[in-house]
Design a protein around this motif. Sequence first.
Motif, PDB file in Angstrom:
ATOM      1  N   GLN A 277      -1.326  -1.511  -4.292  1.00 46.27           N
ATOM      2  CA  GLN A 277      -0.440  -1.662  -5.438  1.00 46.27           C
ATOM      3  C   GLN A 277       0.045  -3.107  -5.498  1.00 46.27           C
ATOM      4  OE1 GLN A 277       2.442   1.514  -4.520  1.00 46.27           O
ATOM      5  NE2 GLN A 277       1.764   2.543  -6.374  1.00 46.27           N
TER       6      GLN A 277
ATOM      7  N   GLU B  81      -3.528  -0.669  -8.439  1.00 48.65           N
ATOM      8  CA  GLU B  81      -2.544  -0.204  -9.421  1.00 48.65           C
ATOM      9  C   GLU B  81      -1.484  -1.300  -9.549  1.00 48.65           C
ATOM     10  OE1 GLU B  81      -0.978   4.083  -9.715  1.00 48.65           O
ATOM     11  OE2 GLU B  81       0.594   2.998  -8.643  1.00 48.65           O
TER      12      GLU B  81
ATOM     13  N   LYS C  22       0.859  -1.181   0.000  1.00 50.92           N
ATOM     14  CA  LYS C  22       0.000   0.000   0.000  1.00 50.92           C
ATOM     15  C   LYS C  22       0.891   1.226   0.000  1.00 50.92           C
ATOM     16  CE  LYS C  22      -4.417  -1.452   1.912  1.00 50.92           C
ATOM     17  NZ  LYS C  22      -5.492  -1.148   2.893  1.00 50.92           N
ATOM     18  N   ASN C  23       0.582   2.169  -0.880  1.00 51.50           N
ATOM     19  CA  ASN C  23       1.401   3.375  -0.934  1.00 51.50           C
ATOM     20  C   ASN C  23       1.018   4.336   0.182  1.00 51.50           C
ATOM     21  OD1 ASN C  23      -0.988   4.596  -1.748  1.00 51.50           O
ATOM     22  ND2 ASN C  23      -0.415   4.765  -3.891  1.00 51.50           N
ATOM     23  N   GLU C  24       1.629   5.512   0.182  1.00 52.58           N
ATOM     24  CA  GLU C  24       1.405   6.489   1.256  1.00 52.58           C
ATOM     25  C   GLU C  24      -0.045   6.952   1.319  1.00 52.58           C
ATOM     26  OE1 GLU C  24       4.163   9.599   0.505  1.00 52.58           O
ATOM     27  OE2 GLU C  24       5.928   8.425   1.113  1.00 52.58           O
ATOM     28  N   GLU C  25      -0.727   6.888   0.173  1.00 51.46           N
ATOM     29  CA  GLU C  25      -2.120   7.314   0.134  1.00 51.46           C
ATOM     30  C   GLU C  25      -3.066   6.186   0.523  1.00 51.46           C
ATOM     31  OE1 GLU C  25      -2.549   8.553  -3.864  1.00 51.46           O
ATOM     32  OE2 GLU C  25      -1.315  10.354  -3.638  1.00 51.46           O
ATOM     33  N   GLY C  26      -2.501   5.017   0.820  1.00 51.73           N
ATOM     34  CA  GLY C  26      -3.332   3.881   1.212  1.00 51.73           C
ATOM     35  C   GLY C  26      -3.899   3.113   0.043  1.00 51.73           C
ATOM     36  N   LYS C  27      -3.434   3.421  -1.169  1.00 49.08           N
ATOM     37  CA  LYS C  27      -3.928   2.744  -2.364  1.00 49.08           C
ATOM     38  C   LYS C  27      -3.195   1.427  -2.545  1.00 49.08           C
ATOM     39  CE  LYS C  27      -4.873   3.569  -7.258  1.00 49.08           C
ATOM     40  NZ  LYS C  27      -4.780   4.552  -8.376  1.00 49.08           N
TER      41      LYS C  27
END
Length: 226
Positions: free
Chosen positions: A16, A50, A9-14
């Motif tokens: 990947q 993503e 999970k990236n910094e935005e919580g999305k």
Amino acid sequence: MNKFWNFVKNEEGKRQLFFSGVIAEESWYDDDITPNIFKEELFSDTGDIEIWLNSPGGDCIAASRIYAMLMDYKGDITIKIDGIAASAASVIAMAGTSVQMAPTALMMIHNPFTVAIGDSEEMKKTIDMLSEVKESIINAYEIKTGLNRNDISRLMDAETWMNSNKAIEMGFADLVMEDGKRKNIASNFVFSRRGVSNSLLQKMKVRNADRTNIETLKKRLNLLRR
């Protein structure tokens, strides 16, 4: 087990998903190991995904199962090809809601191949099997691109390599990945040009105003002389 995928999970919580390397370096045929673990990780959370894809390909059955799981996933899937999506990896790419490629990325499609041993009858069976595998792969390409099956077959026969522009033109991809830095530089450049233009216009107005004042003073001096 060495996995060729990785969920983060990236910094935005999305969510990947990174595919890197040969698909199914470990056995994909053992349902207790590779496919089930991937499925559990994929469906352990919800939301859009993503996917960063960089793979030379690998096992076509593994790619087929990954493709099917991604197609069954409820969220949108953005595929980002940053290196290469060749052979079986190109099949996985076809599951994307949106397929994006870096300007330097490549995609390659070709006929499936295998190793066989035996008499002429075994060879005929192998040829028939490869023909069916090819048709199954064409199904994925056809759904994504809308191209004629015969045209896709010829592209596979020729082992077709595509850069980002060619892949988009033929329907295998949708967009070239944006260069955020270049976009910012371009925006700043436009802003700077506008700033310079406005500054020059302002100076011209001041100078014109000064000229007007000089003319007014000349007229007043002439009145005094009278």
